[in-house]
Design an enzyme around this catalytic site. Structure first.
Site: not given
Length: 118
Positions: A34-35, A98, A104-106
């Protein structure tokens, strides 16, 4: 060929059109850092096929949902957070937070995570 959405950020990352720090790629799943990380380990695990949210994946491709979770597990092991603990988070809909409407999964870990999260 996986279904993609022309205006989807994660579809562009999956296609390689936008650079990302990819830590895993196979025919079904792409995972990248993740950025804007919220924990020392914060990896996004996404299907290569465009689904708006996790409920769509569960309904249309249960094995694809399993692939996301299994990939997250493998990445947690690779990151060394499998024993201390990690969190898998998915948000469905704007009210849940969201912001990119591609499932997507974090994968979060590497520090103590508080509960409730928000």
């Amino acid at each position: 060929m996986p279904y993609t959405s022309d205006d989807c950020l994660f579809c562009a990352i999956v296609a390689g059109a936008i650079p990302a720090d990819v830590v895993h790629r196979d025919d079904h799943v792409v995972a990248f850092r993740d950025i804007n990380p919220q924990a020392p380990t914060h990896i996004l695990v996404v299907p290569t096929t465009h689904y708006e949210n996790v409920a769509e994946v569960a309904a249309d491709d249960p094995s694809g949902l399993a692939a996301l979770v299994l990939t997250a597990r493998t990445l947690a092991q690779a990151e060394g957070i499998d024993r201390s603990g990690y969190r898998l988070v998915t948000n469905t809909g704007a009210d849940a937070g969201q912001t990119v409407f591609h499932t997507h999964l974090h994968l979060l870990g590497g520090r103590h995570l508080t509960w409730p999260p928000g």
